[in-house]
Enzyme design. Sequence first.
Site, short mmCIF file in Angstrom:
data_model
loop_
_atom_site.label_atom_id
_atom_site.label_comp_id
_atom_site.label_asym_id
_atom_site.label_seq_id
_atom_site.Cartn_x
_atom_site.Cartn_y
_atom_site.Cartn_z
N LYS A 115 0.83 -1.21 0.00
CA LYS A 115 0.00 0.00 0.00
C LYS A 115 0.86 1.26 0.00
CE LYS A 115 -4.39 -1.65 1.77
NZ LYS A 115 -5.53 -1.36 2.65
N LYS A 197 -4.58 -10.88 -8.35
CA LYS A 197 -5.92 -11.14 -7.83
C LYS A 197 -6.88 -10.04 -8.30
CE LYS A 197 -7.25 -10.93 -3.34
NZ LYS A 197 -7.36 -11.26 -1.91
N LYS A 200 -10.70 -4.24 -6.60
CA LYS A 200 -11.33 -2.97 -6.98
C LYS A 200 -10.30 -1.87 -7.19
CE LYS A 200 -12.90 -2.94 -2.18
NZ LYS A 200 -14.07 -3.16 -1.36
#
Length: 333
Positions: A115, A197, A200
Amino acid sequence: METAKKRILSGIQPSGDLTLGSYMGAIRNWAALADEYDCYYMLADLHTLTVRQVPAELRRHTLTQLAAYIACGLDPEKNVLFVQSHVPAHTQLGWVLDCYTMFGELSRMTQFKDKSAKNADNINAGLFTYPALMAADILLYQADLVPVGVDQKQHVEICRDIAGRFNGLYGETFKIPEPYIPQVGAKVMSLTSPENKMSKSDKDPSGCVYMLETPEDIMRKFKKAMTDSEAAVRFDPAGKPGVSNLMQIYAAATGRTFEAIEAEFAGHGYGDFKAAVGEAVVELLRPIREETERLLADKAYLETVYRAGAERAAHTANRTLSKVYKKVGLLAR
């Protein structure tokens, strides 16, 4: 004497619409657990704040996700459905656990590294310490099991480490949770980058299918899905990742085996195969989309669900929090 049910806790961030991957890999399996387990499912809205959110959209996504949970078969009478921020004990225990979580442990978390790379302009303290909040989410409810994908096991492991450290200092306080990895959960990959994977946060919007998308948009995405030049429907994740991903999705949507799928499309081009997968997904999601839309039209009902869920969740969470506060020496009110 009847044995007490084991308790399960899980949650998904309402940072956007739920994906096909979330449904096939997690939510669809949750509905079947209610008879066997004591199930708590939260909408992890506090965790979304590590990345900047549009406030009105976060509220909308939270309500939509609650409606989708119910539409997927999570009966509010059989499952505790609640919004994380509606139970203050999460942040209260989160701070205590911050003080029992080591800097080195947090710095090794792969999601922090991932992140941070994606949000280089917003590497905030919450992004670093959120595993302690996640541990609080789990330990508040004395959860036996935490449904996670293989890539999420690290969060349960640090939770176990924190709980063990606290128990070692103050005596038996927290139940040590186990990761619960359902055998039937399909790992759905991106349609355009099948090595990743489905998410969103996918940079290519065509790579991710959302549960509440229109049939037309779903079909368009499957028609554009990455395959290969061989034009043979065969399950080979290493050599044919795109085709294998579509086969996994088709198998999860229809119940067919890989052998049956290979036989069904022997001699067919990828166009027929991709259209069939898209149609199967459209029909799988159609009743969920329609029921979600019906529930969203009844905001008063959804409000009663999340208020009742918060009350039930807080009743359990506050018992744990009181025990923790007493053990660390905080003065009772």
